[in-house]
Design a protein around this motif. Sequence first.
Motif, PDB file in Angstrom:
ATOM      1  N   SER A  51     111.625 -21.603  50.489  1.00  0.00           N
ATOM      2  CA  SER A  51     111.327 -21.049  51.804  1.00  0.00           C
ATOM      3  C   SER A  51     111.195 -22.198  52.790  1.00  0.00           C
ATOM      4  N   ILE A  52     112.057 -22.225  53.807  1.00  0.00           N
ATOM      5  CA  ILE A  52     112.064 -23.283  54.811  1.00  0.00           C
ATOM      6  C   ILE A  52     111.366 -22.756  56.064  1.00  0.00           C
ATOM      7  N   PHE A  53     110.384 -23.498  56.555  1.00  0.00           N
ATOM      8  CA  PHE A  53     109.616 -23.089  57.730  1.00  0.00           C
ATOM      9  C   PHE A  53     109.838 -24.088  58.869  1.00  0.00           C
ATOM     10  N   HIS A  54     110.092 -23.550  60.056  1.00  0.00           N
ATOM     11  CA  HIS A  54     110.106 -24.368  61.271  1.00  0.00           C
ATOM     12  C   HIS A  54     109.853 -23.457  62.463  1.00  0.00           C
ATOM     13  N   TYR A  55     109.425 -24.067  63.556  1.00  0.00           N
ATOM     14  CA  TYR A  55     109.089 -23.294  64.745  1.00  0.00           C
ATOM     15  C   TYR A  55     110.301 -22.539  65.295  1.00  0.00           C
ATOM     16  N   GLU A  93      99.257 -13.540  55.778  1.00  0.00           N
ATOM     17  CA  GLU A  93     100.583 -12.933  55.901  1.00  0.00           C
ATOM     18  C   GLU A  93     101.653 -13.803  55.238  1.00  0.00           C
ATOM     19  N   ILE A  94     101.608 -15.099  55.526  1.00  0.00           N
ATOM     20  CA  ILE A  94     102.632 -15.994  54.982  1.00  0.00           C
ATOM     21  C   ILE A  94     102.543 -16.055  53.463  1.00  0.00           C
ATOM     22  N   TYR A  95     101.339 -16.213  52.958  1.00  0.00           N
ATOM     23  CA  TYR A  95     101.204 -16.336  51.509  1.00  0.00           C
ATOM     24  C   TYR A  95     101.638 -15.058  50.805  1.00  0.00           C
ATOM     25  N   SER A  96     101.282 -13.903  51.337  1.00  0.00           N
ATOM     26  CA  SER A  96     101.636 -12.642  50.679  1.00  0.00           C
ATOM     27  C   SER A  96     103.143 -12.422  50.664  1.00  0.00           C
ATOM     28  N   ARG A  97     103.864 -12.970  51.641  1.00  0.00           N
ATOM     29  CA  ARG A  97     105.298 -12.712  51.725  1.00  0.00           C
ATOM     30  C   ARG A  97     106.136 -13.750  50.987  1.00  0.00           C
ATOM     31  N   TYR A  98     105.656 -14.983  50.912  1.00  0.00           N
ATOM     32  CA  TYR A  98     106.519 -16.046  50.391  1.00  0.00           C
ATOM     33  C   TYR A  98     105.930 -16.796  49.203  1.00  0.00           C
ATOM     34  N   ALA A  99     104.810 -16.348  48.667  1.00  0.00           N
ATOM     35  CA  ALA A  99     104.195 -17.042  47.532  1.00  0.00           C
ATOM     36  C   ALA A  99     105.156 -17.091  46.356  1.00  0.00           C
ATOM     37  N   GLY A 100     105.170 -18.227  45.695  1.00  0.00           N
ATOM     38  CA  GLY A 100     105.981 -18.355  44.492  1.00  0.00           C
ATOM     39  C   GLY A 100     107.202 -19.220  44.664  1.00  0.00           C
ATOM     40  N   SER A 101     107.807 -19.194  45.849  1.00  0.00           N
ATOM     41  CA  SER A 101     108.925 -20.096  46.105  1.00  0.00           C
ATOM     42  C   SER A 101     108.369 -21.480  46.444  1.00  0.00           C
ATOM     43  N   THR A 102     109.233 -22.472  46.434  1.00  0.00           N
ATOM     44  CA  THR A 102     108.834 -23.791  46.928  1.00  0.00           C
ATOM     45  C   THR A 102     108.937 -23.779  48.443  1.00  0.00           C
ATOM     46  N   TRP A 103     107.855 -24.137  49.114  1.00  0.00           N
ATOM     47  CA  TRP A 103     107.851 -24.138  50.582  1.00  0.00           C
ATOM     48  C   TRP A 103     108.261 -25.510  51.098  1.00  0.00           C
ATOM     49  N   TRP A 104     109.145 -25.482  52.092  1.00  0.00           N
ATOM     50  CA  TRP A 104     109.650 -26.703  52.711  1.00  0.00           C
ATOM     51  C   TRP A 104     109.352 -26.573  54.202  1.00  0.00           C
ATOM     52  N   ILE A 105     108.369 -27.314  54.689  1.00  0.00           N
ATOM     53  CA  ILE A 105     107.823 -27.084  56.023  1.00  0.00           C
ATOM     54  C   ILE A 105     108.073 -28.318  56.888  1.00  0.00           C
ATOM     55  N   HIS A 106     108.767 -28.103  58.002  1.00  0.00           N
ATOM     56  CA  HIS A 106     109.148 -29.207  58.884  1.00  0.00           C
ATOM     57  C   HIS A 106     108.133 -29.386  60.012  1.00  0.00           C
ATOM     58  N   ASN A 107     107.646 -30.606  60.174  1.00  0.00           N
ATOM     59  CA  ASN A 107     106.744 -30.962  61.278  1.00  0.00           C
ATOM     60  C   ASN A 107     105.601 -29.967  61.440  1.00  0.00           C
ATOM     61  N   TYR A 108     104.937 -29.708  60.345  1.00  0.00           N
ATOM     62  CA  TYR A 108     103.846 -28.734  60.301  1.00  0.00           C
ATOM     63  C   TYR A 108     102.637 -29.124  61.145  1.00  0.00           C
ATOM     64  N   HIS A 109     102.568 -30.385  61.536  1.00  0.00           N
ATOM     65  CA  HIS A 109     101.326 -31.008  61.992  1.00  0.00           C
ATOM     66  C   HIS A 109     101.376 -31.556  63.406  1.00  0.00           C
ATOM     67  N   LEU A 110     102.369 -31.191  64.198  1.00  0.00           N
ATOM     68  CA  LEU A 110     102.584 -31.852  65.483  1.00  0.00           C
ATOM     69  C   LEU A 110     101.594 -31.444  66.562  1.00  0.00           C
ATOM     70  N   GLY A 111     100.834 -30.366  66.333  1.00  0.00           N
ATOM     71  CA  GLY A 111      99.936 -29.883  67.372  1.00  0.00           C
ATOM     72  C   GLY A 111     100.600 -28.915  68.319  1.00  0.00           C
ATOM     73  N   LYS A 112     101.814 -28.487  67.994  1.00  0.00           N
ATOM     74  CA  LYS A 112     102.510 -27.517  68.843  1.00  0.00           C
ATOM     75  C   LYS A 112     102.148 -26.079  68.478  1.00  0.00           C
ATOM     76  N   ASN A 113     101.473 -25.905  67.356  1.00  0.00           N
ATOM     77  CA  ASN A 113     100.908 -24.617  66.960  1.00  0.00           C
ATOM     78  C   ASN A 113      99.799 -24.902  65.943  1.00  0.00           C
ATOM     79  N   PRO A 114      98.629 -25.312  66.431  1.00  0.00           N
ATOM     80  CA  PRO A 114      97.553 -25.683  65.503  1.00  0.00           C
ATOM     81  C   PRO A 114      97.106 -24.550  64.592  1.00  0.00           C
ATOM     82  N   ALA A 115      97.254 -23.298  65.037  1.00  0.00           N
ATOM     83  CA  ALA A 115      96.868 -22.178  64.166  1.00  0.00           C
ATOM     84  C   ALA A 115      97.758 -22.128  62.932  1.00  0.00           C
TER      85      ALA A 115
END
Length: 540
Positions: free
Chosen positions: A35-39, A120-142
């Motif tokens: 699962s690839i995550f990006h804004y 919501e995210i965990y219930s929908r995508y748990a189990g796959s390997t998550w690949w998250i781009h720039n998770y920490h930039l402060g553009k969506n702290p939530a």
Amino acid sequence: MRFRHAGKPAWPAGICLVTRFTVELSPLMDGRSISIFHYHVQPGGVTTVISLSVQAIAEGLPQIDRIDLVVGRTDGAEAFVRKLTRAVGEEGPHIALHVHPALDYSTDFGDADAATTAEEIYSRYAGSTWWIHNYHLGKNPAFTQALLLIARDHPDQRMILHIHDFPECARYENLRLLAEHTDLPVYPVARNVRYALINERDRRLLTHAGIPAQYATLLTNPVGGVPLDRSDARSTKGRLSKEFASDFPEFDPSAPVVLSPVRTIRRKNILESALIAQAANRPVNFVVTLPGVSAPERPYSDVVESAFRGALIRGLWGIGERIEEAGVGFGELVASADLIATASIQEGFGFLYVEALLWGLPLFARRIDVIEGVVDFLDRGSVGLYDSFRVPLSADARRGLRKRYAERIARHADYVDVETRDALERSARVVLAGECVDFSYLDVGRQYAALERVNRSAAYRGEIRAENEALFARFDDLIENSASASPVAPDRRFTFRAFADTTRSIIDSFGVEAPDPGEDVQANLIRAFARIEHFRLLYE
């Protein structure tokens, strides 16, 4: 639950699924899905990496048979997935698009948003390997907080945190938002978390800051550049001139083209390349492809656009999304160039440095620290790297700049200790000490004024050329001998195969546990990035 394209889709609210196949929403649990995550997937460096990485996975990791692409906005997303699906072919993994608005850029959220998003995210995508781009930039702290909650509360959920940029690199407003809306370490040290860094400098900084070396891997971006046919360059220049004559009448199809295929954003330092082009020993066209689009970048983009439209810069600006109107593809535009140029003062990877050589074009560029790992590759091509571009500045102007830098450093005093602040102030005095100052340390107003002056004063042009004699000699030589430049053979480190092999090693490393050194990683990174080059007034 299974969804098909037939009839009205019935997926949960806030989720849009686009795929050529029947898709099962419940995730695979056998490690065969990612699962690839990006804004978002709008044009830009991270979007390019996502596209190339999926193609690399399709080629080198055939055991991955499903990829979920989870983004925060719909803009361009369906077209992106359609193009990517064609690129990986029928034998590639199933690709599904999920649009989840909680992932989009946002600073407008309540305290409960992070926990809700995490659930919501965990219930929908748990189990796959998550690949998250720039998770920490402060553009969506939530969203950042949601991921940190999941990493802590679900140690079975594997996460690859792919870092392209650091908020600690003088993005203090982003750091403030992170501090206000996260209450967990932004850089977790855990057996289910791995870090992928796109250049050796960043990997070194992160491990020195306290992330165990076993958890941080250099994952060099794949680069897709191929040799270009430059035989039709004259015709392409003619078509560009005809199409854009009303907007940019100064463009001269008989003159060389210096191309910066980039967005007009502050860190690209566009006006520096423009000034060099205007001060060259012969008329040249300077072409910049894309405008800045985000709210912080639009004012800078507008200034650069006004310089082009006001005839301070000979060339074309912002034509990247309109070139098809002239019957010109992107490859044709690049092939019409005599020189690729970038004065960028900050990059994550520096795609353009590598692509220029693969295209078979000469490169003229600022030397920046993130390219230290590819200098050996650059040495194989027609390349001119420079460390500074100095322009004369009056004593009054230098005093004004010293005051501006002192104010900028003081504004961010809460983020740096006294020793670091003193070092920054000393560095600023050194940078501004002489009668000539590196152009990149000027504020945008003074940069614009220098561009105006170089257009009206032959003496000023001569002064700049004399101060930067070696720089202009190399610039002029690269243009003069552009036709003799030839493509550099691809290097394995930039191939899909190398990227896939490194990705496999990261995935295989989950479960390996390293001791937590107990460092405050973020505080260490703030200190490491607190250098005067990251405090340039361009960033204001």
